[in-house]
Design a protein around this motif. Structure first.
Motif, PDB file in Angstrom:
ATOM      1  N   LEU A   1      -6.940   3.676  12.453  1.00 36.06           N
ATOM      2  CA  LEU A   1      -5.586   4.207  12.346  1.00 36.06           C
ATOM      3  C   LEU A   1      -4.588   3.208  12.919  1.00 36.06           C
ATOM      4  O   LEU A   1      -3.526   2.974  12.350  1.00 36.06           O
ATOM      5  N   ALA A   2      -4.972   2.594  14.033  1.00 34.65           N
ATOM      6  CA  ALA A   2      -4.075   1.622  14.667  1.00 34.65           C
ATOM      7  C   ALA A   2      -3.857   0.414  13.754  1.00 34.65           C
ATOM      8  O   ALA A   2      -2.765  -0.146  13.692  1.00 34.65           O
ATOM      9  N   MET A   3      -4.913   0.024  13.008  1.00 33.03           N
ATOM     10  CA  MET A   3      -4.772  -1.125  12.110  1.00 33.03           C
ATOM     11  C   MET A   3      -3.716  -0.855  11.037  1.00 33.03           C
ATOM     12  O   MET A   3      -2.844  -1.679  10.770  1.00 33.03           O
ATOM     13  N   PHE A   4      -3.785   0.322  10.423  1.00 32.01           N
ATOM     14  CA  PHE A   4      -2.818   0.619   9.360  1.00 32.01           C
ATOM     15  C   PHE A   4      -1.421   0.805   9.924  1.00 32.01           C
ATOM     16  O   PHE A   4      -0.435   0.570   9.236  1.00 32.01           O
ATOM     17  N   GLU A   5      -1.373   1.197  11.169  1.00 37.24           N
ATOM     18  CA  GLU A   5      -0.085   1.279  11.842  1.00 37.24           C
ATOM     19  C   GLU A   5       0.613  -0.075  11.772  1.00 37.24           C
ATOM     20  O   GLU A   5       1.799  -0.168  11.507  1.00 37.24           O
ATOM     21  N   LYS A   6      -0.192  -1.166  11.983  1.00 42.50           N
ATOM     22  CA  LYS A   6       0.390  -2.516  11.941  1.00 42.50           C
ATOM     23  C   LYS A   6       0.941  -2.845  10.561  1.00 42.50           C
ATOM     24  O   LYS A   6       1.875  -3.614  10.426  1.00 42.50           O
ATOM     25  N   THR A   7       0.315  -2.339   9.523  1.00 46.92           N
ATOM     26  CA  THR A   7       0.768  -2.669   8.169  1.00 46.92           C
ATOM     27  C   THR A   7       1.891  -1.738   7.723  1.00 46.92           C
ATOM     28  O   THR A   7       2.435  -1.889   6.656  1.00 46.92           O
ATOM     29  N   ARG A   8       2.169  -0.763   8.514  1.00 48.23           N
ATOM     30  CA  ARG A   8       3.182   0.247   8.194  1.00 48.23           C
ATOM     31  C   ARG A   8       2.824   1.082   6.975  1.00 48.23           C
ATOM     32  O   ARG A   8       3.661   1.756   6.385  1.00 48.23           O
ATOM     33  N   ALA A   9       1.551   1.020   6.587  1.00 41.11           N
ATOM     34  CA  ALA A   9       1.112   1.890   5.491  1.00 41.11           C
ATOM     35  C   ALA A   9       0.803   3.255   6.088  1.00 41.11           C
ATOM     36  O   ALA A   9       0.138   3.343   7.113  1.00 41.11           O
ATOM     37  N   PRO A  10       1.283   4.310   5.463  1.00 38.11           N
ATOM     38  CA  PRO A  10       0.997   5.630   6.031  1.00 38.11           C
ATOM     39  C   PRO A  10      -0.477   5.994   5.890  1.00 38.11           C
ATOM     40  O   PRO A  10      -1.132   5.593   4.930  1.00 38.11           O
ATOM     41  N   ILE A  11      -0.991   6.733   6.850  1.00 39.52           N
ATOM     42  CA  ILE A  11      -2.347   7.263   6.734  1.00 39.52           C
ATOM     43  C   ILE A  11      -2.246   8.557   5.925  1.00 39.52           C
ATOM     44  O   ILE A  11      -1.649   9.529   6.371  1.00 39.52           O
ATOM     45  N   LEU A  12      -2.821   8.529   4.742  1.00 34.78           N
ATOM     46  CA  LEU A  12      -2.753   9.715   3.883  1.00 34.78           C
ATOM     47  C   LEU A  12      -3.692  10.792   4.404  1.00 34.78           C
ATOM     48  O   LEU A  12      -3.531  11.958   4.074  1.00 34.78           O
ATOM     49  N   GLY A  13      -4.686  10.352   5.189  1.00 35.66           N
ATOM     50  CA  GLY A  13      -5.548  11.348   5.790  1.00 35.66           C
ATOM     51  C   GLY A  13      -6.932  10.837   6.110  1.00 35.66           C
ATOM     52  O   GLY A  13      -7.309   9.726   5.745  1.00 35.66           O
ATOM     53  N   VAL A  14      -7.652  11.676   6.833  1.00 36.21           N
ATOM     54  CA  VAL A  14      -9.009  11.360   7.249  1.00 36.21           C
ATOM     55  C   VAL A  14      -9.966  12.250   6.449  1.00 36.21           C
ATOM     56  O   VAL A  14      -9.705  13.449   6.273  1.00 36.21           O
ATOM     57  N   ILE A  15     -11.044  11.653   5.952  1.00 36.37           N
ATOM     58  CA  ILE A  15     -12.070  12.425   5.237  1.00 36.37           C
ATOM     59  C   ILE A  15     -13.322  12.418   6.090  1.00 36.37           C
ATOM     60  O   ILE A  15     -13.783  11.353   6.525  1.00 36.37           O
TER      61      ILE A  15
ATOM     62  N   LEU B   1       0.826  -1.210   0.000  1.00 37.20           N
ATOM     63  CA  LEU B   1       0.000   0.000   0.000  1.00 37.20           C
ATOM     64  C   LEU B   1       0.861   1.261   0.000  1.00 37.20           C
ATOM     65  O   LEU B   1       1.844   1.346   0.730  1.00 37.20           O
ATOM     66  N   ALA B   2       0.440   2.235  -0.806  1.00 39.65           N
ATOM     67  CA  ALA B   2       1.075   3.552  -0.729  1.00 39.65           C
ATOM     68  C   ALA B   2       0.495   4.318   0.444  1.00 39.65           C
ATOM     69  O   ALA B   2       1.077   5.292   0.909  1.00 39.65           O
ATOM     70  N   GLY B   3      -0.667   3.867   0.918  1.00 40.67           N
ATOM     71  CA  GLY B   3      -1.279   4.524   2.062  1.00 40.67           C
ATOM     72  C   GLY B   3      -2.758   4.236   2.143  1.00 40.67           C
ATOM     73  O   GLY B   3      -3.313   3.506   1.317  1.00 40.67           O
ATOM     74  N   ALA B   4      -3.375   4.810   3.173  1.00 37.62           N
ATOM     75  CA  ALA B   4      -4.796   4.566   3.379  1.00 37.62           C
ATOM     76  C   ALA B   4      -5.485   5.877   3.696  1.00 37.62           C
ATOM     77  O   ALA B   4      -4.905   6.759   4.330  1.00 37.62           O
ATOM     78  N   VAL B   5      -6.734   6.000   3.232  1.00 36.82           N
ATOM     79  CA  VAL B   5      -7.549   7.113   3.699  1.00 36.82           C
ATOM     80  C   VAL B   5      -8.692   6.532   4.522  1.00 36.82           C
ATOM     81  O   VAL B   5      -9.186   5.439   4.248  1.00 36.82           O
TER      82      VAL B   5
ATOM     83  N   ASN C   1       5.827   8.610   1.160  1.00 36.97           N
ATOM     84  CA  ASN C   1       6.506   7.442   0.623  1.00 36.97           C
ATOM     85  C   ASN C   1       7.959   7.718   0.266  1.00 36.97           C
ATOM     86  O   ASN C   1       8.656   6.855  -0.233  1.00 36.97           O
ATOM     87  N   LYS C   2       8.373   8.956   0.525  1.00 33.12           N
ATOM     88  CA  LYS C   2       9.824   9.196   0.492  1.00 33.12           C
ATOM     89  C   LYS C   2      10.367   8.414   1.681  1.00 33.12           C
ATOM     90  O   LYS C   2       9.649   8.113   2.615  1.00 33.12           O
ATOM     91  N   PRO C   3      11.635   8.079   1.668  1.00 31.51           N
ATOM     92  CA  PRO C   3      12.122   7.246   2.761  1.00 31.51           C
ATOM     93  C   PRO C   3      12.121   7.932   4.125  1.00 31.51           C
ATOM     94  O   PRO C   3      12.940   7.635   4.968  1.00 31.51           O
TER      95      PRO C   3
END
Ligand code: ADP
Length: 361
Positions: A257-271, A236-240, A352-354
């Protein structure tokens, strides 16, 4: 190929397809076991049967039956049927299926159903497309697929190629796939565990997604193991995260938010969806409370992407399968979706920059 030959080939195909593949039980042709079928003017027919290497002996009697079946076709004078063991090298062309050529995959998640996650996913996808990106939408909500309704694809079915890969449907400038395209909508969705998992695998790995700039995943509502497993299947590049302003939903957003934390996918934001209702004279009513999702985003250090109001045109466009962003691009809500899409892309590029992804305490 002249008509007579084409007709002969079709009749041989039909006869071969009447023989069941010992694995999977489909017709030999449908299952893709028969390769290189060739029929000549003098009635000579040849083809290969490709068997999985580990169970090739199962297919020896199948080859004999196939040979006899082809020979019984009127006009066929001789048949050469060769049995080969399929190694990984000549297995069905997996390389053209899957998400390998997709530049970025973005998940759209919500902690619970009914917050407008699918509505947002579809319109966000159209917004990406309107920004000139090649966009796909994968509806992974196996228990309640909504893409057929929201995109107006209705009873259309994806085409299965000879190599068994599925072509995604095209709608409103998007490539789309949904379990809703594969199963009869009137049949009960009693899919559980393995079935749903294999359907999801098929929709990711066996679909010819091709070159895409962005693929949006419409996840099933919730933040449990099912969702976690899904998002771990792909890079994933991220999640909204989509939420309404209500406090109840907010407690759940934290879990998302905690779930995506486990996948290390960045949270691109909340809508924040259904943020307010605006009357024609410009009066805003915050039906579900004001600014809740924004506060939670700030609390956990995730970006806030924007608000979508409760809007009759948006709801109507969903019901008739004509996404607002695609069909009424000048509508203020469409403009809002394009701003949110652009903000999500900016965040994806930045995160997604390092540099380290957002961490939630
Ligand atoms: P979810 O995917 O979260 O279950 P849906 O996208 O299916 O939710 O939306 C649920 C219902 O709410 C649908 O009827 C949809 O048209 C409607 N809806 C969603 N967002 C809005 C909005 N901002 N304004 C008006 N109706 C909305």
């Amino acid at each position: 190929m002249n008509n007579r030959l084409a007709d002969l080939t079709e009749r041989v195909k039909a006869r071969l397809n009447a023989i069941k593949d010992p694995i999977g039980g489909k017709g030999l042709f449908t299952s893709g076991r028969v390769k290189g079928l060739d029929a000549r003017a003098d009635g000579k027919v040849s083809f290969t049967i490709e068997a999985p290497a580990d169970v090739a002996e199962l297919y020896a009697p199948v080859r004999d039956r196939a040979e006899a079946a082809a020979r019984s076709v009127d006009g066929v004078t001789s048949v050469t049927a060769v049995l080969t063991a399929e190694t990984t090298a000549n297995a069905p062309a997996k390389s053209t299926g899957g998400v390998g050529r997709v530049k970025q995959i973005i998940a759209v998640a919500s902690a619970k159903g009914g917050v407008g996650k699918s509505t947002v996913a579809v319109n966000l996808a159209c917004a990406f497309a309107s920004l000139g990106m090649k966009t796909g939408l994968l509806d992974l909500d196996v228990y309640g697929p909504s893409a057929p309704t929201l995109l107006g694809t209705g009873a259309k079915k994806p085409r299965m190629r000879e190599d068994k890969l599925l072509e995604p449907l095209e709608a409103h400038g998007l490539k789309t796939m949904s379990i809703g395209y594969l199963v009869d909508p009137s049949s009960p969705m009693i899919w559980r565990g393995a079935m749903a998992t294999s359907a999801v695998r098929q929709m990711i790995d066996e679909v010819v997604w091709g070159d895409l700039d962005v693929l949006l995943l419409d996840l099933p509502p919730g933040t449990g193991d099912v969702q976690l497993t899904l998002v771990q299947r792909v890079p994933l590049a991220g999640a909204v995260i989509v939420s309404t302003p209500q406090e109840m939903a907010l407690a759940d957003v934290r879990r998302g938010l905690a779930m995506f934390e486990k996948t290390r996918a960045p949270i691109l934001g909340v809508i924040e969806n259904m943020a307010y209702f605006e009357t024609p004279d410009g009066q805003r009513t915050h039906i579900f409370g004001e600014g809740g999702a924004k506060r939670v985003a700030a609390d956990v250090g995730a970006p806030f992407l924007g608000e979508i109001p409760i809007d009759v045109a948006l709801r109507e466009s969903c019901d008739v399968g004509a996404p607002l962003v695609a069909t009424q691009p000048e509508h203020p809500v469409s403009k809002r979706f394009r701003e949110i899409a652009a903000a999500a892309l900016d965040n994806a590029a930045r995160m997604n920059k390092p540099a380290p992804a957002i961490r939630i305490k």
